[in-house]
Scaffold this motif. Structure first.
Motif, PDB file in Angstrom:
ATOM      1  N   SER A 165       4.076   9.986  -8.009  1.00 55.68           N
ATOM      2  CA  SER A 165       4.252  10.568  -9.344  1.00 55.68           C
ATOM      3  C   SER A 165       2.911  10.730 -10.049  1.00 55.68           C
ATOM      4  O   SER A 165       1.931  10.078  -9.706  1.00 55.68           O
ATOM      5  CB  SER A 165       5.169   9.681 -10.184  1.00 55.68           C
ATOM      6  OG  SER A 165       4.550   8.439 -10.412  1.00 55.68           O
ATOM      7  N   GLU A 166       2.903  11.603 -11.063  1.00 53.40           N
ATOM      8  CA  GLU A 166       1.682  11.859 -11.840  1.00 53.40           C
ATOM      9  C   GLU A 166       1.290  10.651 -12.682  1.00 53.40           C
ATOM     10  O   GLU A 166       0.147  10.507 -13.075  1.00 53.40           O
ATOM     11  CB  GLU A 166       1.875  13.067 -12.766  1.00 53.40           C
ATOM     12  CG  GLU A 166       2.039  14.395 -12.053  1.00 53.40           C
ATOM     13  CD  GLU A 166       3.458  14.621 -11.529  1.00 53.40           C
ATOM     14  OE1 GLU A 166       4.423  14.318 -12.239  1.00 53.40           O
ATOM     15  OE2 GLU A 166       3.574  15.092 -10.392  1.00 53.40           O
ATOM     16  N   SER A 167       2.249   9.780 -12.968  1.00 57.40           N
ATOM     17  CA  SER A 167       1.982   8.626 -13.831  1.00 57.40           C
ATOM     18  C   SER A 167       1.057   7.600 -13.162  1.00 57.40           C
ATOM     19  O   SER A 167       0.515   6.731 -13.824  1.00 57.40           O
ATOM     20  CB  SER A 167       3.291   7.948 -14.217  1.00 57.40           C
ATOM     21  OG  SER A 167       3.897   7.385 -13.068  1.00 57.40           O
ATOM     22  N   GLY A 168       0.891   7.693 -11.834  1.00 58.04           N
ATOM     23  CA  GLY A 168       0.021   6.761 -11.126  1.00 58.04           C
ATOM     24  C   GLY A 168       0.697   5.451 -10.773  1.00 58.04           C
ATOM     25  O   GLY A 168       0.082   4.554 -10.213  1.00 58.04           O
ATOM     26  N   THR A 169       1.983   5.314 -11.125  1.00 54.91           N
ATOM     27  CA  THR A 169       2.721   4.113 -10.748  1.00 54.91           C
ATOM     28  C   THR A 169       3.874   4.518  -9.838  1.00 54.91           C
ATOM     29  O   THR A 169       4.154   5.697  -9.654  1.00 54.91           O
ATOM     30  CB  THR A 169       3.289   3.365 -11.976  1.00 54.91           C
ATOM     31  OG1 THR A 169       4.244   4.206 -12.618  1.00 54.91           O
ATOM     32  CG2 THR A 169       2.195   2.951 -12.932  1.00 54.91           C
ATOM     33  N   SER A 170       4.537   3.514  -9.318  1.00 51.16           N
ATOM     34  CA  SER A 170       5.642   3.772  -8.411  1.00 51.16           C
ATOM     35  C   SER A 170       6.792   2.835  -8.764  1.00 51.16           C
ATOM     36  O   SER A 170       6.566   1.698  -9.164  1.00 51.16           O
ATOM     37  CB  SER A 170       5.158   3.513  -6.980  1.00 51.16           C
ATOM     38  OG  SER A 170       6.059   4.041  -6.050  1.00 51.16           O
ATOM     39  N   ASP A 171       8.019   3.328  -8.655  1.00 46.24           N
ATOM     40  CA  ASP A 171       9.226   2.517  -8.860  1.00 46.24           C
ATOM     41  C   ASP A 171      10.030   2.559  -7.564  1.00 46.24           C
ATOM     42  O   ASP A 171      11.060   3.238  -7.484  1.00 46.24           O
ATOM     43  CB  ASP A 171      10.069   3.076 -10.023  1.00 46.24           C
ATOM     44  CG  ASP A 171       9.324   3.067 -11.352  1.00 46.24           C
ATOM     45  OD1 ASP A 171       8.482   2.170 -11.547  1.00 46.24           O
ATOM     46  OD2 ASP A 171       9.588   3.946 -12.183  1.00 46.24           O
ATOM     47  N   PRO A 172       9.558   1.851  -6.531  1.00 43.53           N
ATOM     48  CA  PRO A 172      10.166   2.012  -5.212  1.00 43.53           C
ATOM     49  C   PRO A 172      11.497   1.285  -5.025  1.00 43.53           C
ATOM     50  O   PRO A 172      11.764   0.260  -5.643  1.00 43.53           O
ATOM     51  CB  PRO A 172       9.109   1.420  -4.277  1.00 43.53           C
ATOM     52  CG  PRO A 172       8.368   0.447  -5.106  1.00 43.53           C
ATOM     53  CD  PRO A 172       8.398   0.968  -6.510  1.00 43.53           C
ATOM     54  N   ASP A 189       0.810  -1.226   0.000  1.00 39.71           N
ATOM     55  CA  ASP A 189       0.000   0.000   0.000  1.00 39.71           C
ATOM     56  C   ASP A 189       0.840   1.273   0.000  1.00 39.71           C
ATOM     57  O   ASP A 189       0.514   2.235   0.687  1.00 39.71           O
ATOM     58  CB  ASP A 189      -0.963   0.021   1.206  1.00 39.71           C
ATOM     59  CG  ASP A 189      -1.832  -1.213   1.289  1.00 39.71           C
ATOM     60  OD1 ASP A 189      -2.246  -1.707   0.214  1.00 39.71           O
ATOM     61  OD2 ASP A 189      -2.096  -1.692   2.407  1.00 39.71           O
ATOM     62  N   LEU A 190       1.945   1.264  -0.768  1.00 33.87           N
ATOM     63  CA  LEU A 190       2.794   2.461  -0.823  1.00 33.87           C
ATOM     64  C   LEU A 190       2.044   3.604  -1.495  1.00 33.87           C
ATOM     65  O   LEU A 190       1.319   3.403  -2.464  1.00 33.87           O
ATOM     66  CB  LEU A 190       4.087   2.182  -1.589  1.00 33.87           C
ATOM     67  CG  LEU A 190       5.060   1.199  -0.949  1.00 33.87           C
ATOM     68  CD1 LEU A 190       6.269   0.993  -1.844  1.00 33.87           C
ATOM     69  CD2 LEU A 190       5.489   1.671   0.436  1.00 33.87           C
ATOM     70  N   MET A 191       2.238   4.800  -0.964  1.00 39.85           N
ATOM     71  CA  MET A 191       1.646   5.988  -1.552  1.00 39.85           C
ATOM     72  C   MET A 191       2.334   6.263  -2.886  1.00 39.85           C
ATOM     73  O   MET A 191       3.548   6.154  -2.999  1.00 39.85           O
ATOM     74  CB  MET A 191       1.853   7.176  -0.609  1.00 39.85           C
ATOM     75  CG  MET A 191       1.085   8.389  -1.016  1.00 39.85           C
ATOM     76  SD  MET A 191       1.311   9.719   0.166  1.00 39.85           S
ATOM     77  CE  MET A 191       2.942  10.278  -0.297  1.00 39.85           C
ATOM     78  N   VAL A 192       1.544   6.624  -3.905  1.00 36.00           N
ATOM     79  CA  VAL A 192       2.092   6.937  -5.225  1.00 36.00           C
ATOM     80  C   VAL A 192       2.468   8.414  -5.239  1.00 36.00           C
ATOM     81  O   VAL A 192       1.654   9.267  -4.908  1.00 36.00           O
ATOM     82  CB  VAL A 192       1.072   6.626  -6.348  1.00 36.00           C
ATOM     83  CG1 VAL A 192       1.598   7.041  -7.702  1.00 36.00           C
ATOM     84  CG2 VAL A 192       0.739   5.139  -6.333  1.00 36.00           C
ATOM     85  N   THR A 211       5.140  -0.767  -9.171  1.00 36.96           N
ATOM     86  CA  THR A 211       4.363  -1.473  -8.145  1.00 36.96           C
ATOM     87  C   THR A 211       4.269  -0.651  -6.860  1.00 36.96           C
ATOM     88  O   THR A 211       5.183   0.099  -6.526  1.00 36.96           O
ATOM     89  CB  THR A 211       4.966  -2.861  -7.826  1.00 36.96           C
ATOM     90  OG1 THR A 211       4.172  -3.486  -6.816  1.00 36.96           O
ATOM     91  CG2 THR A 211       6.409  -2.768  -7.342  1.00 36.96           C
ATOM     92  N   THR A 212       3.140  -0.800  -6.167  1.00 39.28           N
ATOM     93  CA  THR A 212       3.003  -0.191  -4.838  1.00 39.28           C
ATOM     94  C   THR A 212       3.077  -1.267  -3.755  1.00 39.28           C
ATOM     95  O   THR A 212       2.917  -0.969  -2.577  1.00 39.28           O
ATOM     96  CB  THR A 212       1.672   0.582  -4.705  1.00 39.28           C
ATOM     97  OG1 THR A 212       0.599  -0.310  -4.999  1.00 39.28           O
ATOM     98  CG2 THR A 212       1.631   1.779  -5.639  1.00 39.28           C
TER      99      THR A 212
END
Length: 145
Positions: free
Chosen positions: A39-46, A34-37, A70-71
């Protein structure tokens, strides 16, 4: 043994262990959810950056690999630091989850600080590790700013 409390920025599952004979602290960054996104792209590269803090100064840093799009990433990566036993009571560990950016530094998603001065579940995790050397103890930690 797992404890879970949900935070607004997401949660991270960490395992801590200290090996007194080798004087080695190992943090296994297992996974996050459940990582907060950011970026504007709606995805995450954590990815995760772990900093070793001694008496308020960051002295060493280590990073995990980047998990794309992924989140709820799974890393299962062990990061080890050499710490003499007599210094262990003065050490804290800052765990930052960042969203990888191609330009500049990543955006901070959230963080937690484990150590002798930490409160709540962060302090409990550290104290459990201190009382159970050579044992890996995994706990979910809330990410916050």
């Amino acid at each position: 043994m797992f404890y879970s409390f949900s935070g607004d920025f997401g949660d991270i599952l960490l395992s801590l262990s200290y090996l007194p004979t080798a004087e080695r602290l190992t943090i296994v960054v297992m996974k996050a959810k459940d990582l907060m996104v950011c970026s504007e792209s709606g995805t995450s590269d954590p990815y995760v950056k772990v900093s070793l803090i001694v008496e308020g100064k960051k002295i060493k840093r280590k990073k995990t690999s980047v998990k794309r799009g992924t989140t709820s990433p799974v890393w299962n990566e062990a990061l080890s630091f050499n710490i003499p036993a007599e210094l262990l009571s003065k050490v804290s560990v800052e765990v930052c989850v960042l969203d990888h950016d191609l330009i500049g530094h990543g955006h901070m998603v959230g963080r937690c600080i484990l150590g002798p001065e930490a409160d709540g579940i962060e302090g409990k995790h550290w104290n459990d590790m201190m009382q159970n050397h050579r044992k890996s103890l995994a706990m979910w930690q809330n990410l916050h700013r």
